[in-house]
Write a protein that holds these residues in place. Structure first.
Motif, PDB file in Angstrom:
ATOM      1  N   PRO A  81     -23.268  14.150  -6.923  1.00 28.54           N
ATOM      2  CA  PRO A  81     -23.475  15.606  -6.874  1.00 28.54           C
ATOM      3  C   PRO A  81     -22.965  16.235  -5.589  1.00 28.54           C
ATOM      4  O   PRO A  81     -22.953  17.460  -5.464  1.00 28.54           O
ATOM      5  N   GLY A 107     -34.037  16.603  -6.845  1.00 33.42           N
ATOM      6  CA  GLY A 107     -32.951  16.089  -7.664  1.00 33.42           C
ATOM      7  C   GLY A 107     -32.408  14.758  -7.195  1.00 33.42           C
ATOM      8  O   GLY A 107     -31.915  13.970  -7.979  1.00 33.42           O
ATOM      9  N   PRO A 115     -24.226  21.269  -2.051  1.00 32.32           N
ATOM     10  CA  PRO A 115     -24.861  21.949  -3.182  1.00 32.32           C
ATOM     11  C   PRO A 115     -26.278  22.379  -2.827  1.00 32.32           C
ATOM     12  O   PRO A 115     -27.006  21.635  -2.167  1.00 32.32           O
ATOM     13  N   ASP A 135     -28.885  22.773  -4.782  1.00 31.52           N
ATOM     14  CA  ASP A 135     -29.962  22.172  -5.551  1.00 31.52           C
ATOM     15  C   ASP A 135     -29.413  20.985  -6.354  1.00 31.52           C
ATOM     16  O   ASP A 135     -29.372  21.014  -7.571  1.00 31.52           O
ATOM     17  N   PRO A 136     -28.985  19.943  -5.676  1.00 31.59           N
ATOM     18  CA  PRO A 136     -28.283  18.872  -6.371  1.00 31.59           C
ATOM     19  C   PRO A 136     -29.213  17.996  -7.205  1.00 31.59           C
ATOM     20  O   PRO A 136     -30.407  17.905  -6.944  1.00 31.59           O
ATOM     21  N   VAL A 137     -28.634  17.380  -8.206  1.00 31.47           N
ATOM     22  CA  VAL A 137     -29.394  16.466  -9.071  1.00 31.47           C
ATOM     23  C   VAL A 137     -28.570  15.224  -9.308  1.00 31.47           C
ATOM     24  O   VAL A 137     -27.379  15.327  -9.592  1.00 31.47           O
ATOM     25  N   ALA A 167     -21.951  15.120 -12.619  1.00 32.93           N
ATOM     26  CA  ALA A 167     -22.350  16.253 -11.807  1.00 32.93           C
ATOM     27  C   ALA A 167     -21.506  17.494 -12.093  1.00 32.93           C
ATOM     28  O   ALA A 167     -21.726  18.539 -11.510  1.00 32.93           O
ATOM     29  N   PHE A 199     -22.332  25.991  -7.283  1.00 35.71           N
ATOM     30  CA  PHE A 199     -23.248  26.758  -6.445  1.00 35.71           C
ATOM     31  C   PHE A 199     -24.035  27.764  -7.277  1.00 35.71           C
ATOM     32  O   PHE A 199     -25.257  27.845  -7.206  1.00 35.71           O
ATOM     33  N   GLN A 253     -26.530  26.186  -9.688  1.00 37.49           N
ATOM     34  CA  GLN A 253     -27.761  25.701  -9.075  1.00 37.49           C
ATOM     35  C   GLN A 253     -28.620  26.842  -8.570  1.00 37.49           C
ATOM     36  O   GLN A 253     -29.840  26.780  -8.626  1.00 37.49           O
ATOM     37  N   ALA A 290     -31.687  21.020  -9.908  1.00 40.77           N
ATOM     38  CA  ALA A 290     -32.881  20.191  -9.974  1.00 40.77           C
ATOM     39  C   ALA A 290     -34.084  21.007 -10.434  1.00 40.77           C
ATOM     40  O   ALA A 290     -35.074  20.437 -10.882  1.00 40.77           O
ATOM     41  N   LEU A 296     -35.725  20.188 -13.596  1.00 41.82           N
ATOM     42  CA  LEU A 296     -36.464  18.947 -13.789  1.00 41.82           C
ATOM     43  C   LEU A 296     -37.936  19.211 -14.041  1.00 41.82           C
ATOM     44  O   LEU A 296     -38.596  18.497 -14.769  1.00 41.82           O
TER      45      LEU A 296
END
Lengths: 265, 865, 351
Positions: A124, A203, A223, A225-227, C198, C336, C339, C345, C348
């Motif tokens: 990511p 994440g 990033p 808010d990476p996962v 990703a 960007f 997200q 995330a 989740l």
């Protein structure tokens, strides 16, 4: 052994690129070509198969809150593989070439990698890459060979201002929080930690190489808010399962419809 | 205060200590025309017009004096502020920028009026010859002082008057620094200095490489003396060098006018024999009273047993100066065909020195050239890959110079010491033997000397005794019989001849020929037969002075003049900043560091009327190398261009000098030659922009050690210039595009980086655009580009003849350079001498004989030595 | 001036033993980076509200070449064909045996040629067997390797031994059923594989991508069967199977556009550039194929053309997806903004 990692305090980075050179020299990586990028002093541009440390240079027409410089600031950050707690590359590697070491770092065994390239699209952060003329994927090893000899990774050793700090993750995290608090006391409220732990970055469940930044992550090409993709893959499998059942059903139906005695002889 | 330096970029490892200081609450101020990587981590960035630091620093002096922010007790006791100056002295305020005493005939100052009333003290360093012949010398106690600092001719009042017009408004007008920013900086400095706190200056070649460079440092010294920062921990002035061991290169000098330990090189005209030499150079007061001991020990080192008292210690064997043989003069002589041969070792003058075309012209006229380096640098390759050859103006076939290239050993392949800016000697051990034919400089010189001695062995000529009589036996080791470097260090340290034991320090040196010392300031580096420079006790196990790491001269003192960290009674000014103090019980000076003082001289000591030499140093005279033991606010001798620093514009500027009619430094060295054309002093319509040159972290000086390495070359692969968005819009430059930068000397091309880090300066209603040029590139290596220093002319500071590369004018245009433009070194485009040359000087200062070659006045022009 | 391989080490003096020292480097002269410097006025860091790092990509582009989308197509068609074949085996009468055999043939060719393409696309093809070193459920590619390793032999066995008398025939049938199950997985796992990356657009539509791939697989299997084999009994099957597939393909395609469009920047590859053109082309071809197939009439030519359009449409779709992924990876704003809009995330927590 205990989890080891990097805490990079970008507020004391001076953009000297000693980390880039030390990494290349220790690992004996080839160069990546000679071309001016026009991107401030960053001619390295990005991490890649042959560049495992990359210093970002950002010139901003906004001031840092603790600096008098006529509304201008220049911030630096030494980027590296994050050695995520949940690593997209590791979980996607089909050959098992990418493993987690006893130091909790993520390591690519280059004698096993067959260059499928799946790790490349699973990171990511866009760190790992496959080298075309070599065929395999490469990235920062957290100087695994040095760690095994109880030495500090080359970049941390070379960093003159100790912007790159290496050590036990728990201790680094503690130090990082203290540093942020201290900066806030000095009035530098834009300072914050990026990826310091599972709570702040669910994440990836925390980065073993985390940062203290002073602007949005996007500014540093990180990033927000990476996962790790594997954390969301279950939904895809379920979709596939259902769709497969659907295809099976249609296949049965089609065959049944074509049987003798159903209007076709 | 980091000024004239880009410390984070050029000294990144040393900069770690600045960052640690910042962590502990220090305020970092960076004064620089550009916003650099140092500015990025500084607390305050002050943008300044290149070449105007004296105005800025003078403004701080004015601030300190007009608001009474100076450290009174320190100034009265430790500086020459109370000293009264001769009534014949005239200041720049009297003569619109000139001091009194300008001798139009000689084109230099007659400094006899710049003296203490009734006395002429010897300068601790700098030009030491008397203004005109031998001078009646008296110990300094006869000087008149006014400790109330009120006498109109005391140094303090003269200083006040000299800087009276350097107001914040004037600083804004000259330097382009907003007055409120200036006031903030001045106030921060003052608030952080005095009894309890100290502030430090760090400077580098951003200050020295100007035609008035030495005076920049003088102004900072004045500030530090007024604020009481000299000789105190966290204070003083740190001179950051341009090279790893450049301090060593002046200690054991590669400079033409110095002998080891800053003894002056003998001059053929004045120094007829040894005694005359000593008499003209020793000082009746202060530490230079010991001069004879050092000189004799040095001669014994050179000539061993052959040097006796009877034959004047073989003094007549020494090479002597007949003229100013500094770099620019020598190259100019080369360009005139007056020099036969040239050794270039570890330097790349066609890239690193000014006016590359003239450097190469000089090389073309030599008979032979020897270059020693790691790579085939541009100086060795001038006959093949120079811009003139590329343009077709010069053909390799026509060049007669015989070029010898010797591969050099790298620093990991030889033993030796480095001497860094803190005068710290650190031994470096050889890690691997040099490959193939590579050889260290030490071994090369040694073997060359052996061969010369062999060659001259049978000569009967008197002058060849200079080679024959040299002591040249050293132990060797290894398969290549390389000279043992430590043996040389032992000789430099010195030893007593009788028993061969190393001397413990320079106080043990004698003038009767019983001691040898290759360099008196290094005496002690091999004390007790131990290589002190190789000591490596980690700093974490020591106090802040860390005296067991390496060895500092003199006598392992880590900070010079540290007596000044204690008050006149010998008590530290502040407990927090205690460093060295008088121990009443032991009757000795003691402290964190080796005291830079006569160790058993109490603070109450006052010299008698017949005292001579070092006995004239009182118990409260910390500046022991000065004749009067005081820090000199007023430099009565030693400097060519004035006892006080004065703001002059660079040789080539955009604007007139706003402070004085005298535009430039009147004593500057110029070379009026066809191959060294100058622009107009100001407002040259052909060259309306300022350029400044500098370094990047990723490359090293002329690129000989960095542009041949892939890992460094890829970090900064191409020559570029830095321009502001305003200038880019004005001249049609594009980020990432090409630009051509041109002066009367040369034309270069560079990629363009448009950035807010370079801002236009607004002064006197005018916008001055600055262009930044890193100078690392040239024609050989993995990454190549045009050499920036080709643009710069020969113009020099009169005291040290350093080039002016930090501020000059140029033109910039979009696009790549023309391939066929001929420059002024040849062809029909040679411009006529500038008819407006007089703009730089007041009428009184215009006549400068001997400036065709740049020789200083009264030096001989018959220089074919 | 001769350049070395960028390590500048004289091997007579030093030894290359660093971790990266055995990175193979081809001729150095061509490795000049191509970077187009950005004009001053467009420096993204001048703007604080939409920052990127000089508009440089944040992610790495997929290293896969055209072999991979072709494999999606071939593997998909093979898998769906094997499923059809198994269905025919299970529920069909003797007259459909030939049909089943044709399915097996497509399955064999598709899986083996596809496998060959996969091996060819590896950076180190000679090490392809390393895929079998581990069984890692978190990696769709690893699971896929196992699936393919099962599907191909089973398909071959089914092709060789089905409809034979005795035990061989028994083995052939079992293989056929097995191939059918593996075939479904083969046709669908690639959708999971690309969703498990990703890359913003793949992440955004991860619930739909396997459906798209399976639908397209069905459509292409039917199309290929129509083109290659003349079998009147088969026609009804391929009509139903193919129509269902094509309809599902179109529907899922529209659903993907909508899902991706939740963040405008993420959907751009479907609208612009090479990937956008291919996506549109795929839609058009599939519609054409659908229309041609369902229009009544017995013209063999029409059926074949329907098959051609269908197959081409399916192939175009895979290519569109492949290039869309590359374009999406290249676009930092896609990641960007995606997200920042809560699709990172933050999702989740929603389970």
């Amino acid at each position: 052994m205990g989890a080891k990692g990097f805490f990079t305090d970008t507020t004391i980075c001076i953009g000297c690129k000693a980390c880039e050179v030390a990494c290349k020299q220790w690992n004996q990586l080839p160069d990546d070509g000679f071309a001016l990028s026009g991107m401030s002093y960053d001619n390295t541009v990005a991490l890649g198969a042959s560049t495992w440390r990359h210093v970002a240079f950002i010139e901003r027409p906004v001031p840092l809150s603790n600096q008098i410089a006529d509304g201008f600031s220049w911030i630096f950050s030494s980027d590296v593989c994050k050695h995520c707690a949940r690593a997209g590359c590791l979980e996607s590697c089909p050959t098992g070439a990418i493993v987690r070491t006893e130091f909790d770092s993520v390591f690519v065994q280059s004698d096993i990698c067959n260059g499928c390239g799946y790790c490349v699209v699973n990171c990511p952060f866009g760190v790992i890459d496959r080298r075309e003329d070599d065929g395999r994927a490469w990235k920062c090893t957290l100087c695994y060979d040095r760690l095994k000899e109880d030495m500090t990774p080359a970049c941390a050793k070379a960093c003159p201002t100790a912007s790159i700090q290496f050590g036990d993750l728990d201790e680094l995290r503690q130090r990082a929080h203290q540093r942020v608090d201290h900066l806030h006391e000095l009035g530098m409220n834009e300072a914050y930690l990026y990826g310091a732990d599972k709570e702040s970055q669910p994440g990836t469940e925390g980065l073993n190489a985390f940062f203290l930044l002073v602007d949005k992550p996007e500014v540093y090409n990180l990033p927000p808010d990476p996962v790790a993709p594997a954390k969301k893959v279950k939904e895809s499998w379920i979709s596939m399962g259902l769709a497969a059942l659907g295809v099976a059903a249609v296949a049965f139906g089609a065959v049944l419809a074509a049987r003798e005695g159903n209007g076709h002889g | 205060m980091i000024e004239g330096s880009n410390m984070a970029e050029c000294h990144p490892v040393g900069f770690r200590w600045v960052m640690k200081a910042k962590e502990r609450g220090a305020t970092i101020i960076h004064v620089d025309p550009r916003f650099t990587r140092t500015s990025a981590v500084a607390d305050i960035h002050v943008p300044i017009r290149a070449g105007t630091d004296i105005a800025f620093l003078g403004g701080i002096v004015n601030y300190i004096l007009t608001r009474d922010r100076y450290f009174h007790e320190y100034v009265v006791n430790y500086t020459n502020a109370p000293a009264i100056i001769s009534e014949e002295f005239k200041d720049t305020e009297d003569f619109d920028g000139l001091f009194g005493g300008w001798d139009g005939e000689k084109g230099a100052y007659n400094r006899s009026t710049w003296m203490y009333e009734g006395v002429d003290p010897e300068a601790a360093s700098g030009s030491r010859e008397g203004p005109s012949g031998p001078v009646q010398k008296q110990p300094i106690q006869a000087a008149q002082n006014d400790r109330t600092l009120q006498h109109p001719r005391c140094v303090f009042q003269l200083l006040k008057r000299h800087f009276s017009r350097y107001t914040p408004e004037m600083v804004e007008n000259v330097c382009g620094i907003p007055a409120d920013l200036f006031l903030k900086v001045a106030e921060t400095m003052c608030r952080n200095s005095g009894r309890e706190r100290t502030s430090a200056f760090c400077y580098a070649v951003g200050w020295t490489q100007h035609s008035i460079g030495v005076q920049y440092i003088r102004t900072a010294a004045i500030i530090q003396l007024l604020l009481g920062n000299m000789g105190r921990p966290g204070g003083s002035i740190m001179a950051l060098r341009g090279h790893a061991s450049i301090q060593g290169s002046t200690d054991i000098p590669t400079l033409y006018n110095l002998l080891p330990g800053y003894l002056p090189m003998p001059k053929a005209k004045h120094d007829k024999d040894f005694d005359t030499y000593v008499r003209l150079n020793e000082s009746p007061s202060g530490w230079w009273g010991e001069f004879r001991k050092y000189a004799v020990s040095l001669m014994k080192a050179y000539y061993g047993d052959k040097a006796t008292k009877e034959n004047g210690w073989c003094f007549d064997r020494m090479p002597m100066l007949t003229a100013d043989h500094s770099h620019m003069n020598t190259v100019a002589a080369m360009a005139d065909g007056d020099v036969k041969g040239y050794f270039v070792m570890g330097e790349n003058p066609v890239v690193g020195s000014m006016n590359g075309p003239m450097q190469r012209e000089g090389l073309r006229k030599l008979e032979w050239l020897v270059v020693r380096d790691l790579n085939l640098i541009e100086t060795a390759d001038f006959w093949r890959s120079a811009p003139e050859i590329e343009r077709g103006e010069v053909k390799p076939e026509d060049i007669q110079t015989e070029v010898f290239f010797f591969p050099a050993a790298a620093h990991t392949e030889k033993d030796g010491s480095f001497t860094n800016t803190q005068r710290l000697l650190q031994w470096h051990h050889k890690a691997i033997p040099p490959p193939g034919d590579c050889q260290s400089e030490l071994d090369f010189t040694y073997k060359l000397g052996l061969r010369l001695q062999e060659l001259y062995a049978d000569s009967t000529l008197e002058r060849d005794k200079a080679i024959q009589d040299l002591t040249w036996t050293y132990p060797t080791e290894g398969p290549k019989n390389e000279i043992v470097a430590e043996a040389v260090l032992k000789e430099i340290n010195g030893y007593t001849i009788a028993d061969g034991q190393p001397v413990p320090g320079f106080t043990a040196l004698k003038d009767d020929g019983s001691t040898v010392s290759g360099c008196w300031i290094y005496a002690g580096s091999y004390a007790n037969g131990m290589n002190m420079t190789a000591r490596r006790k980690p700093g974490s196990q020591q106090n802040a002075a860390a005296r067991e790491w390496g060895w500092a001269w003199p006598a392992d003192r880590r900070m010079l003049y540290n007596r000044a960290s204690a008050d006149p009674e010998g008590k530290p000014w502040s407990e927090r900043k205690r460093y060295v103090w008088w121990d009443e019980d032991k009757k000795r000076w003691t402290g964190e560091d080796t005291p830079d003082f006569i160790v058993d001289r109490p603070p109450s000591y006052r010299p008698g009327p017949d005292a001579r030499g070092k006995d004239t140093i009182a118990g409260m005279d910390p500046f022991i190398m000065q004749a009067d033991g005081k820090g000199w606010l007023f430099a009565a001798s030693g400097l060519e261009d004035g006892p006080f620093p004065t703001h002059y514009e660079p040789e080539e500027s955009i604007v007139q000098n706003p402070l004085y009619g005298q535009q430039c430094n009147p004593s500057r060295m110029e070379w009026w030659r066809r191959d060294n054309p100058y622009h107009r002093a100001f407002a040259d319509p052909r060259f309306p922009f300022m350029i400044t040159t500098y370094r990047l972290t990723e490359h090293h000086t002329a690129g000989g050690m960095s542009r041949w390495l892939s890992w460094l070359s890829e970090l900064q692969p191409e020559m570029f210039c830095e321009v502001s968005p305003e200038l880019a819009a004005l001249q049609g430059l594009k980020n990432g595009g090409w630009a051509t930068i041109r002066t009367a000397r040369a034309e270069i091309e560079a990629r363009v980086l448009v950035s807010l880090r370079v801002r236009p300066i607004r002064i006197q209603g005018q916008v001055i655009h600055q262009i930044g040029l890193p100078y690392h590139w040239s024609s050989k290596g993995l990454v190549v580009g045009d050499s920036v220093n080709d643009l710069i002319s020969f113009v020099g500071d009169p005291n040290v003849s350093i080039q002016e590369s930090k501020a000059l004018t140029a033109m910039i245009e979009a696009g790549r350079r023309s391939r066929h433009r001929t420059v002024v070194t040849s062809g029909p485009l040679v411009p006529a001498m500038d008819p407006q040359a007089w703009q730089r000087d007041l009428p009184a200062a215009r006549h400068k004989p001997g400036s065709e070659h740049g020789f200083k006045a009264e030096e001989s022009k018959e220089s074919n030595a | 001036m001769v350049r070395t391989d960028g390590r500048d080490i004289d091997l007579s003096l030093g030894v290359l033993s660093g971790e990266g020292s055995h990175q193979h480097v081809e001729s150095v002269d061509e490795r000049i980076k191509q970077i187009e410097p950005k004009p001053w006025g467009q420096m993204p860091t001048l703007s604080q509200h939409d920052p990127t790092y000089y508009d440089r990509p944040m992610l790495k582009e997929p290293v896969w070449k055209i072999d991979i989308p072709v494999y999606y197509f071939l593997g998909g068609a093979a898998g769906a064909a094997l499923a059809l074949g198994a269905a025919a085996q299970l529920l069909g009468d003797k007259g459909l045996q030939k049909f089943g055999r044709n399915c097996h043939i497509i399955g064999i060719i598709g899986s083996t040629v596809g496998g060959g393409l996969l091996i060819h696309d590896l950076g180190r093809p000679e090490r392809f067997l390393n895929m079998m070193r581990v069984f890692r459920p978190t990696s769709p590619m690893n699971v896929g390797a196992w699936i393919l390793s099962g599907a191909a032999p089973l398909a071959i066995a089914a092709g060789l031994f089905s409809n034979r008398p005795g035990m061989w025939g028994w083995i052939g049938s079992a293989a056929g059923y097995g191939a059918g199950v593996f075939g479904l997985a083969l046709a669908g796992y690639t959708g999971v594989l690309i969703s498990n990356t990703a890359i913003p657009i793949y992440q955004q539509v991860r619930r739909l991508m396997p459906v798209l791939f399976l639908s397209s697989a069905a459509a292409s299997a039917a199309s290929i069967l129509d083109i290659v084999f003349e079998d009147p009994r088969a026609h009804r099957i391929t009509l139903i199977f193919g129509t269902a597939g094509r309809l599902a393909e179109l529907a899922t395609g529209f659903a993907i556009e909508r899902e991706a469009g939740k963040v405008e920047q993420v959907a751009r590859p479907l609208k612009t550039g090479v990937s956008g053109a291919l996506w549109r082309t795929a839609e058009v071809l599939t519609v054409a194929s659908l229309v041609l197939a369902v229009v009544p009439g017995k013209s063999t030519a029409r059926r074949k053309w329907a098959g051609v359009f269908g197959a081409l449409g399916s192939l175009a779709l895979r290519l569109a997806v492949h290039y869309a992924g590359a374009a999406s990876a290249r676009d930092p704003r896609a990641s960007f903004r995606q997200q920042r809009a809560g699709f990172g995330a933050a999702e989740l927590g929603n389970g």
